[in-house]
Each structure stands twice: as structure tokens, then as C-alpha cells.
Design an enzyme around this catalytic site. Structure first.
Site, PDB file in Angstrom:
ATOM      1  N   ALA A 163       0.860  -1.174   0.000  1.00 60.33           N
ATOM      2  CA  ALA A 163       0.000   0.000   0.000  1.00 60.33           C
ATOM      3  C   ALA A 163       0.902   1.231   0.000  1.00 60.33           C
ATOM      4  O   ALA A 163       2.055   1.168   0.442  1.00 60.33           O
ATOM      5  CB  ALA A 163      -0.892  -0.010   1.236  1.00 60.33           C
TER       6      ALA A 163
ATOM      7  N   GLY B  19       0.704  -4.995   1.122  1.00 63.63           N
ATOM      8  CA  GLY B  19      -0.520  -5.090   0.331  1.00 63.63           C
ATOM      9  C   GLY B  19      -0.286  -5.734  -1.027  1.00 63.63           C
ATOM     10  O   GLY B  19      -1.218  -6.296  -1.614  1.00 63.63           O
TER      11      GLY B  19
ATOM     12  N   GLU C  94      -0.568  -9.305  -0.356  1.00 63.63           N
ATOM     13  CA  GLU C  94      -1.989  -9.579  -0.079  1.00 63.63           C
ATOM     14  C   GLU C  94      -2.821  -9.573  -1.355  1.00 63.63           C
ATOM     15  O   GLU C  94      -3.725 -10.391  -1.524  1.00 63.63           O
ATOM     16  CB  GLU C  94      -2.517  -8.554   0.930  1.00 63.63           C
ATOM     17  CG  GLU C  94      -1.896  -8.745   2.310  1.00 63.63           C
ATOM     18  CD  GLU C  94      -2.223  -7.613   3.272  1.00 63.63           C
ATOM     19  OE1 GLU C  94      -2.047  -6.444   2.892  1.00 63.63           O
ATOM     20  OE2 GLU C  94      -2.664  -7.903   4.395  1.00 63.63           O
TER      21      GLU C  94
ATOM     22  N   GLU D 125       4.980  -5.044   7.263  1.00 64.74           N
ATOM     23  CA  GLU D 125       4.262  -3.920   7.886  1.00 64.74           C
ATOM     24  C   GLU D 125       4.749  -3.629   9.298  1.00 64.74           C
ATOM     25  O   GLU D 125       4.706  -2.492   9.755  1.00 64.74           O
ATOM     26  CB  GLU D 125       2.748  -4.214   7.933  1.00 64.74           C
ATOM     27  CG  GLU D 125       2.044  -4.108   6.601  1.00 64.74           C
ATOM     28  CD  GLU D 125       2.001  -5.409   5.818  1.00 64.74           C
ATOM     29  OE1 GLU D 125       2.812  -6.321   6.113  1.00 64.74           O
ATOM     30  OE2 GLU D 125       1.161  -5.514   4.918  1.00 64.74           O
TER      31      GLU D 125
HETATM   32  C1  HXC Z   1       5.070   4.329  -1.424  1.00 64.41           C
HETATM   33  C2  HXC Z   1       6.950   3.336  -2.261  1.00 64.41           C
HETATM   34  C3  HXC Z   1       6.567   2.097  -1.676  1.00 64.41           C
HETATM   35  C4  HXC Z   1       5.369   2.056  -0.940  1.00 64.41           C
HETATM   36  C5  HXC Z   1       8.438   1.837  -2.708  1.00 64.41           C
HETATM   37  N1  HXC Z   1       8.107   3.110  -2.885  1.00 64.41           N
HETATM   38  N2  HXC Z   1       7.540   1.197  -1.971  1.00 64.41           N
HETATM   39  N3  HXC Z   1       6.185   4.425  -2.128  1.00 64.41           N
HETATM   40  N4  HXC Z   1       4.648   3.195  -0.849  1.00 64.41           N
HETATM   41  N5  HXC Z   1       4.928   0.939  -0.374  1.00 64.41           N
HETATM   42  C6  HXC Z   1       8.844   4.140  -3.620  1.00 64.41           C
HETATM   43  C7  HXC Z   1      10.061   4.620  -2.857  1.00 64.41           C
HETATM   44  O1  HXC Z   1       9.696   5.580  -1.905  1.00 64.41           O
HETATM   45  C8  HXC Z   1      10.889   5.218  -3.968  1.00 64.41           C
HETATM   46  O2  HXC Z   1      10.383   6.460  -4.312  1.00 64.41           O
HETATM   47  C9  HXC Z   1      10.594   4.270  -5.140  1.00 64.41           C
HETATM   48  O3  HXC Z   1       9.368   3.598  -4.822  1.00 64.41           O
HETATM   49  C10 HXC Z   1      11.682   3.226  -5.323  1.00 64.41           C
HETATM   50  O4  HXC Z   1      11.867   2.566  -4.083  1.00 64.41           O
HETATM   51  P1  HXC Z   1      13.311   2.402  -3.395  1.00 64.41           P
HETATM   52  O5  HXC Z   1      13.071   2.163  -1.963  1.00 64.41           O
HETATM   53  O6  HXC Z   1      14.207   3.521  -3.762  1.00 64.41           O
HETATM   54  O7  HXC Z   1      13.832   1.072  -4.116  1.00 64.41           O
HETATM   55  P2  HXC Z   1      14.736  -0.088  -3.513  1.00 64.41           P
HETATM   56  O8  HXC Z   1      15.903   0.478  -2.726  1.00 64.41           O
HETATM   57  O9  HXC Z   1      15.021  -1.007  -4.667  1.00 64.41           O
HETATM   58  O10 HXC Z   1      13.826  -0.848  -2.453  1.00 64.41           O
HETATM   59  C11 HXC Z   1      12.632  -1.511  -2.888  1.00 64.41           C
HETATM   60  C12 HXC Z   1      11.779  -1.920  -1.665  1.00 64.41           C
HETATM   61  C13 HXC Z   1      11.558  -0.693  -0.771  1.00 64.41           C
HETATM   62  C14 HXC Z   1      12.491  -3.024  -0.882  1.00 64.41           C
HETATM   63  C15 HXC Z   1      10.457  -2.471  -2.231  1.00 64.41           C
HETATM   64  O11 HXC Z   1      11.050   0.384  -1.578  1.00 64.41           O
HETATM   65  C16 HXC Z   1      10.574  -0.924   0.336  1.00 64.41           C
HETATM   66  O12 HXC Z   1      10.946  -1.494   1.369  1.00 64.41           O
HETATM   67  N6  HXC Z   1       9.336  -0.440   0.175  1.00 64.41           N
HETATM   68  C17 HXC Z   1       8.333  -0.501   1.206  1.00 64.41           C
HETATM   69  C18 HXC Z   1       7.806  -1.906   1.356  1.00 64.41           C
HETATM   70  C19 HXC Z   1       6.741  -1.988   2.438  1.00 64.41           C
HETATM   71  O13 HXC Z   1       7.004  -1.645   3.605  1.00 64.41           O
HETATM   72  N7  HXC Z   1       5.530  -2.428   2.073  1.00 64.41           N
HETATM   73  C20 HXC Z   1       4.437  -2.459   2.999  1.00 64.41           C
HETATM   74  C21 HXC Z   1       3.676  -1.181   2.910  1.00 64.41           C
HETATM   75  S1  HXC Z   1       2.388  -1.112   4.079  1.00 64.41           S
HETATM   76  P3  HXC Z   1      11.355   7.752  -4.522  1.00 64.41           P
HETATM   77  O14 HXC Z   1      10.377   8.854  -4.808  1.00 64.41           O
HETATM   78  O15 HXC Z   1      12.143   7.899  -3.279  1.00 64.41           O
HETATM   79  O16 HXC Z   1      12.190   7.365  -5.704  1.00 64.41           O
HETATM   80  C22 HXC Z   1       1.194  -2.041   3.442  1.00 64.41           C
HETATM   81  C23 HXC Z   1       0.004  -2.162   4.318  1.00 64.41           C
HETATM   82  C24 HXC Z   1      -0.976  -3.007   3.700  1.00 64.41           C
HETATM   83  O17 HXC Z   1       1.254  -2.575   2.387  1.00 64.41           O
HETATM   84  C25 HXC Z   1      -2.207  -2.886   4.476  1.00 64.41           C
HETATM   85  C26 HXC Z   1      -3.392  -3.463   3.755  1.00 64.41           C
HETATM   86  C27 HXC Z   1      -3.307  -3.379   2.311  1.00 64.41           C
END
Ligand code: HXC
Length: 258
Positions: free
Chosen positions: A65, A109, A112, A132
Site C-alpha cells: 500500500a 498489500g 496480499e 508492515e
Molecule cells: C510508497 C513506495 C513504496 C510504498 C516503494 N516506494 N515502496 N512508495 N509506498 N509501499 C517508492 C520509494 O519511496 C521510492 O520512491 C521508489 O518507490 C523506489 O523505491 P526504493 O526504496 O528507492 O527502491 P529499492 O531500494 O530497490 O527498495 C525496494 C523496496 C523498498 C524493498 C520495495 O522500496 C521498500 O521497502 N518499500 C516498502 C515496502 C513496504 O514496507 N511495504 C508495505 C507497505 S504497508 P522515490 O520517490 O524515493 O524514488 C502495506 C500495508 C498493507 O502494504 C495494508 C493493507 C493493504
């Protein structure tokens, strides 16, 4: 169908949805999910579509998400809008089979979303996780419920509590994904599987999907009873007559999906 953050297209009898928000690793905001919903509505209403594939990019199926969109949410913002839970349900309610073709990250998400689909086919590059806990929240679109059903309690606890990622080989061993294929073959393989499904009788395919769904939503006896009733109902289909006649006459069946 034209959208901004996804691409929806028809490939034969298969509907293909490609998440297309590369600058954010296909992070799922309301617009992305609403577009997925609209594409599914269209594919479901279209008699010429027999199966659906949802895919992302080489780097990410979806990295979860959209964290930026949620960062300042209050409890009331989340509760009143039923954030995530409301519009995400559409994938689950789709009556036609949906295949997730996953390459790269399927996190939070994103994982999911893949688990709401009926089949997950993974590229060897795929990485699954429910990280998360690192953000101070928990999975909210089925992660704590579908993951243990798919991979066992111990592994679901491990993934959700430590936030570690699981690669494609481990995901296949654990039962989360049905096949692992080389990354450059992912879409072809998923589309071929979907085309195979779409070539069978659509009502029968829908009955199979509904019956297997019951295995997760009811006790064994109720599930068996449901299967038996639907099995008997299949004898009302022209496609049953055609399928069995074709076998007896040693020819290919010509299913009309009725
Ligand atoms: C918003 C995101 C994002 C996310 C990545 N980006 N994941 N933006 N929401 N979930 C954005 C980054 O901010 C970045 O933007 C660009 O995508 C590239 O990501 P990087 O981090 O620079 O790439 P990398 O170093 O290759 O790492 C990839 C990654 C990492 C491992 C996927 O981005 C990451 O850990 N993302 C978050 C994963 C996460 O925590 N997911 C759960 C979310 S909560 P910029 O603008 O800086 O270039 C969730 C709750 C669900 O899903 C609840 C019910 C649905």
C-alpha cells in the site's frame, strides 16, 4: 479500457491487467485499486473473457500500500473510509479465475493482492513479504489470514513478525505459489495458463473456483456437500454434453460456455 496507473487489455479470451506505477514500485494507492476494480468489472461483464491475469513489472509486482498516502492517517480517516478493506475486496469477489504473475517485490498489500488471486505464478526473481511491522502497523488486507492458510502458521508468523522476505523457491516449497518460472518467461507462462483455463467451459471453471473457495470458508462436510450440489448442477450444462461427447467421439470439444 484506458487507465492512468494500470494497463488493461484483452489477449484472446484473457484479460490482462498490468500495474503501471513504476516510479513508486507499483505502490497501491486508492487510484490504482479503483482502476483494478473497474478493469475487473469490465472483464467480468465481458462474455469473451474467461480468465484474468494481474501482473506488475520486472522489479515489483507491488511494493505494498502507498506509505506516503497513509503516513498522516488518523484512526478516524482509516475507519470512516474503510481504507484498503473497502475497495480491495473486488479481487476476491471476482467470479472468473484470476492469476497473479509476480516478478520482483510483492510486499505488504502487494503480497496480499497476490494472495487474493486464485493462482500465483512467480518469476525466479519474486520476493514475498509482509513487512508492515517495520512501519508500526500490521497487514490489513488479509495477510494475517490468507498467509497462514497458504504457508503454515510458523512461516506466516516468521514473515509477519520478523519482516524478512521469502524468495520464489521458498514460496513454492511453502505452497504460496503454484509454479516458479524464469523471469523472462513469466508473462508467457501466466498468459498460457490463463488461456488454457479460458478455453474450458466458463460455467464449469466458475463452479470449480467457487468450490475450491469453499474449502477455505467452511468445514469439510459443508464443503463436500457444496461440491456435490455443484457437481450435479454441471449435468445441466450443454458444455457437459459436449465435453463428454467429444471424449467418446475422440475429437476436441467445442465449448460454448453455457
Ligand atoms: C510508497 C513506495 C513504496 C510504498 C516503494 N516506494 N515502496 N512508495 N509506498 N509501499 C517508492 C520509494 O519511496 C521510492 O520512491 C521508489 O518507490 C523506489 O523505491 P526504493 O526504496 O528507492 O527502491 P529499492 O531500494 O530497490 O527498495 C525496494 C523496496 C523498498 C524493498 C520495495 O522500496 C521498500 O521497502 N518499500 C516498502 C515496502 C513496504 O514496507 N511495504 C508495505 C507497505 S504497508 P522515490 O520517490 O524515493 O524514488 C502495506 C500495508 C498493507 O502494504 C495494508 C493493507 C493493504
Amino acid at each position: 479500457m484506458t487507465f492512468e496507473l494500470i494497463i488493461a487489455e484483452q489477449r484472446g479470451r484473457v484479460g490482462l491487467i498490468t500495474l503501471n506505477r513504476p516510479q513508486a514500485m507499483n505502490a497501491l494507492n486508492d487510484q490504482v485499486v479503483n482502476e483494478i476494480t473497474a478493469a475487473l468489472d469490465g472483464f467480468e461483464a465481458d462474455d469473451n473473457i474467461g480468465a484474468i491475469v494481474i501482473t506488475g513489472s520486472d522489479k515489483a509486482f507491488a511494493a505494498g500500500a502507498d506509505i506516503g498516502a497513509m503516513a498522516q492517517f488518523s484512526y478516524m480517516d482509516a475507519y470512516k473510509s474503510e481504507y484498503i478493506t473497502r475497495n480491495w475486496e473486488r479481487v476476491k469477489t471476482c467470479r472468473k479465475p484470476v492469476i497473479a504473475a509476480v516478478a520482483g517485490f510483492a510486499l505488504g498489500g502487494g503480497c496480499e493482492l497476490a494472495m487474493m488471486c486464485d493462482i500465483i505464478i512467480a518469476a525466479d526473481s519474486a520476493k514475498f513479504g509482509q513487512p508492515e511491522v517495520k512501519l508500526g502497523i500490521l497487514p490489513g488486507a488479509g495477510g494475517t489470514q490468507r498467509l497462514p492458510r497458504a504457508v503454515s502458521k510458523a512461516k506466516a508468523m516468521d514473515l509477519c513478525l520478523t519482516a524478512r522476505l521469502m524468495d520464489a523457491a521458498e514460496a513454492e516449497r511453502a505452497g504460496l505459489v503454484s509454479r516458479v518460472v524464469p523471469a523472462d518467461k513469466l508473462l508467457d507462462e501466466a498468459l498460457a495458463a490463463a488461456a488454457t483455463i479460458a478455453g474450458f467451459s466458463l460455467p464449469v471453471v466458475m463452479m470449480i473456483k467457487e468450490s475450491i473457495g469453499r474449502a477455505f470458508e467452511s468445514g469439510l462436510n459443508e464443503g463436500l456437500l457444496f461440491e456435490r450440489r455443484v457437481f450435479h448442477a454441471a449435468f445441466a450444462l450443454n458444455d457437459q454434453k459436449e465435453g463428454m461427447a467429444a471424449f467418446v467421439e475422440k475429437r476436441k470439444p467445442d465449448f460454448r460456455h453455457d
